[in-house]
Design a protein around this motif. Sequence first.
Motif, short mmCIF file in Angstrom:
data_model
loop_
_atom_site.label_atom_id
_atom_site.label_comp_id
_atom_site.label_asym_id
_atom_site.label_seq_id
_atom_site.Cartn_x
_atom_site.Cartn_y
_atom_site.Cartn_z
N MET A 1 4.90 7.80 -25.43
CA MET A 1 6.00 7.89 -24.50
C MET A 1 6.16 9.34 -24.06
N SER A 2 6.31 9.58 -22.79
CA SER A 2 6.42 10.92 -22.25
C SER A 2 7.79 11.52 -22.52
N THR A 3 7.79 12.82 -22.73
CA THR A 3 9.06 13.52 -22.91
C THR A 3 9.51 14.19 -21.62
N LEU A 4 8.72 14.06 -20.54
CA LEU A 4 9.11 14.65 -19.26
C LEU A 4 10.26 13.85 -18.65
N PRO A 5 11.18 14.53 -18.00
CA PRO A 5 12.26 13.79 -17.33
C PRO A 5 11.70 12.93 -16.20
N PHE A 6 12.40 11.85 -15.86
CA PHE A 6 11.96 10.93 -14.82
C PHE A 6 11.63 11.65 -13.52
N ARG A 7 12.44 12.60 -13.13
CA ARG A 7 12.27 13.32 -11.87
C ARG A 7 10.88 13.95 -11.78
N ALA A 8 10.31 14.37 -12.88
CA ALA A 8 8.99 15.01 -12.87
C ALA A 8 7.91 14.07 -12.34
N PHE A 9 8.05 12.78 -12.55
CA PHE A 9 7.05 11.84 -12.07
C PHE A 9 7.07 11.72 -10.55
N LEU A 10 8.19 11.94 -9.92
CA LEU A 10 8.28 11.84 -8.48
C LEU A 10 7.47 12.90 -7.76
N VAL A 11 7.21 14.01 -8.40
CA VAL A 11 6.44 15.09 -7.80
C VAL A 11 5.03 14.61 -7.47
N PHE A 12 4.47 13.71 -8.26
CA PHE A 12 3.10 13.28 -8.09
C PHE A 12 2.96 12.04 -7.21
N MET A 13 4.05 11.47 -6.81
CA MET A 13 4.01 10.26 -5.99
C MET A 13 3.54 10.60 -4.58
N GLN A 14 2.57 9.84 -4.06
CA GLN A 14 2.14 10.02 -2.68
C GLN A 14 3.13 9.30 -1.77
N LYS A 15 3.50 9.95 -0.69
CA LYS A 15 4.48 9.37 0.22
C LYS A 15 4.18 9.81 1.64
N VAL A 16 4.34 8.88 2.58
CA VAL A 16 4.27 9.19 4.00
C VAL A 16 5.47 8.54 4.67
N ASN A 17 5.88 9.08 5.78
CA ASN A 17 6.91 8.46 6.59
C ASN A 17 6.20 7.85 7.78
N THR A 18 6.18 6.53 7.85
CA THR A 18 5.43 5.86 8.92
C THR A 18 6.00 6.15 10.30
N ASN A 19 7.29 6.50 10.38
CA ASN A 19 7.87 6.86 11.68
C ASN A 19 7.27 8.16 12.22
N ALA A 20 6.82 9.03 11.32
CA ALA A 20 6.25 10.31 11.73
C ALA A 20 4.74 10.24 11.95
N MET A 21 4.11 9.13 11.56
CA MET A 21 2.66 9.00 11.73
C MET A 21 2.31 8.81 13.21
N PRO A 22 1.26 9.47 13.67
CA PRO A 22 0.85 9.27 15.07
C PRO A 22 0.25 7.89 15.27
N ASP A 23 0.38 7.37 16.48
CA ASP A 23 -0.27 6.12 16.84
C ASP A 23 -1.76 6.36 16.99
N ASP A 24 -2.55 5.38 16.64
CA ASP A 24 -4.00 5.44 16.80
C ASP A 24 -4.42 4.27 17.69
N PRO A 25 -4.42 4.48 19.02
CA PRO A 25 -4.78 3.38 19.93
C PRO A 25 -6.30 3.20 20.01
N TRP A 26 -6.73 1.96 20.28
CA TRP A 26 -8.13 1.68 20.52
C TRP A 26 -8.25 0.60 21.57
N SER A 27 -9.45 0.51 22.16
CA SER A 27 -9.72 -0.49 23.18
C SER A 27 -11.21 -0.78 23.19
N SER A 28 -11.56 -2.02 23.47
CA SER A 28 -12.97 -2.37 23.64
C SER A 28 -13.45 -1.76 24.96
N PRO A 29 -14.77 -1.64 25.15
CA PRO A 29 -15.29 -1.00 26.36
C PRO A 29 -14.77 -1.59 27.68
#
Length: 172
Positions: free
Chosen positions: A1-29
């Motif tokens: 069992m870890s002795t680190l506080p819970f907050r320490a685990f959040l530092v390593f969590m990967q996170k993105v905000n999908t609202n800030a992600m750019p659109d990636d449009p595509w189209s067939s020829p």
Amino acid sequence: MSTLPFRAFLVFMQKVNTNAMPDDPWSSPKGKFAGISKEVSVALGRKPLSMDLNERHPFDVEILRLKPGMTPYPYHSHAAQWEFYHVISGKGTVRHQDGTTPIEAGDAFVFKPGEPHQLTNNGSEDLVIYVIADNPVGESVHYPDSQKWAVRSPERRLLRSMESQDYYDGEE
């Protein structure tokens, strides 16, 4: 069992905000197929061409947006991949082996391996869908309308008989 506080685990969590992600449009020829994606899994570090399961991720998450009249892909089925869809907004249709079914915000559905499918936005506003796929290694895709196969192991090859084909050949 870890002795680190819970907050320490959040530092390593990967996170993105999908609202800030750019659109990636595509189209067939010729423009018959088109869509706009936000590849959430890739933004979270997924390496699509890696064969290392720690880099591939066990599933892909995409936010797919279709403008009115758009169909993103040819009618297809996956040999090994499951796909889960959740309609966030808009209306459209899904073509499947039994016909066509209307879809709207709140609808959720799944296609298992071997079940052909195709989405179309036939509404008057954007159709936004969360797509989650299980990302199997060595996946192949069948295109019933053009009798082609896409084989990914690891690079994608499109085949009809023994000749390599262009992705949209026979679709437009």
